[in-house]
Design an enzyme around this catalytic site. Structure first.
Site: not given
Length: 256
Positions: A7, A34, A145, A147, A216, A245-246
DNA sequence: ATGGTAGAGGATCTA
């Protein structure tokens, strides 16, 4: 065969990191989430310059997924059949008889939110579709991802997060319902470092404190489990300037 | 109870 997921939280910002990562790691397929790009802005030339083809589906500002690959993918799909969804969250293609399904599961915001109900409905539709795909493609990889932090060891502070979004019972049940279709979490096939995470909030120095979550995932169908040689999280990208951030997760499959 | 950061897009929304 090496397959990875990342991501990137804006492919526009992260493009140099992505092309560097492709050159350094040489995956056969890299799945992105994303991208936050409309299709007409997708950087096909920059990605082609390092030897990768692109298939993608995006929209303005949010979401967007892509598959970057050395070989041409077949049977490209960019939506869950029969599920009406304005958000661009899935892309799938077939490489060497391996069905690769890249997903960006809705975040859900919090368990009282309408977005949480959308997340659960989305996961239900995904389950129904993956069940059908497994019949057509016994060699299948579901990655991206999710989540969802599947179990407490995947959460830096499970007491605080208990019942909250990313960790709630209904989300975890939806995750294990995917495993029950005949999929295995490749990461847990191998010994891994303690407190292994794939995402850390940008705020409050979460990465420096390793206050993250493993959300993930790379799930493998049973036919691929026996030839899986490794699964690793690459934390190095989080230490770069302007990181996502991933961080990427990658599997290596033999005999393919 | 709030804030803390990042990205998109041009005020907030999403994460």
């Amino acid at each position: 065969m090496k397959l990875a997921t990342w991501n990137v939280n804006s492919l526009k910002v992260r493009l140099p990191q992505v092309t560097d990562w492709l050159v350094s790691n040489e995956p056969d397929v890299l799945c992105l989430q994303e991208t936050k790009l409309q299709d007409l802005n997708f950087p096909i030339n920059e990605i082609s310059a390092v030897g990768y083809q692109s298939v993608y589906v995006g929209q303005k500002a949010y979401n967007g997924v892509a598959l970057l690959s050395k070989q041409t993918g077949e049977m490209v799909t960019t939506a869950i059949p029969g599920f009406k969804d304005d958000q661009k969250r899935i892309i799938a293609a077939t490489y060497n008889d391996v069905r690769v399904i890249c997903i960006y599961v809705p975040n859900g915001e919090n368990i009282e939110s309408d977005k949480y109900q959308y997340k659960l409905a989305w996961l239900f539709a995904l389950n129904r579709w993956v069940r059908e795909e497994l019949i057509k493609y016994p060699k299948l990889v579901l990655l991206g991802d999710f989540n969802i932090a599947p179990e407490d060891p995947d959460v830096h502070n499970p007491e605080i997060w208990e019942g909250k979004v990313l960790c709630s019972q209904a989300e975890r049940e939806a995750y294990f319902a995917l495993l029950n279709l005949g999929l295995v979490d490749s990461f847990r096939l191998f010994d891994q470092p303690e407190k292994s995470y794939t995402w850390w909030d940008y705020r409050m120095m979460a990465f420096r404190r390793n206050q993250g979550m493993r959300i993930d995932h790379i799930l493998l169908s049973n036919e691929l489990v026996s030839i899986c040689e490794a699964c690793m999280i690459d934390k190095s990208t989080r230490k770069l300037e302007q990181p996502s951030d991933h961080v990427p997760v990658m599997v290596e499959l033999s005999e393919l």
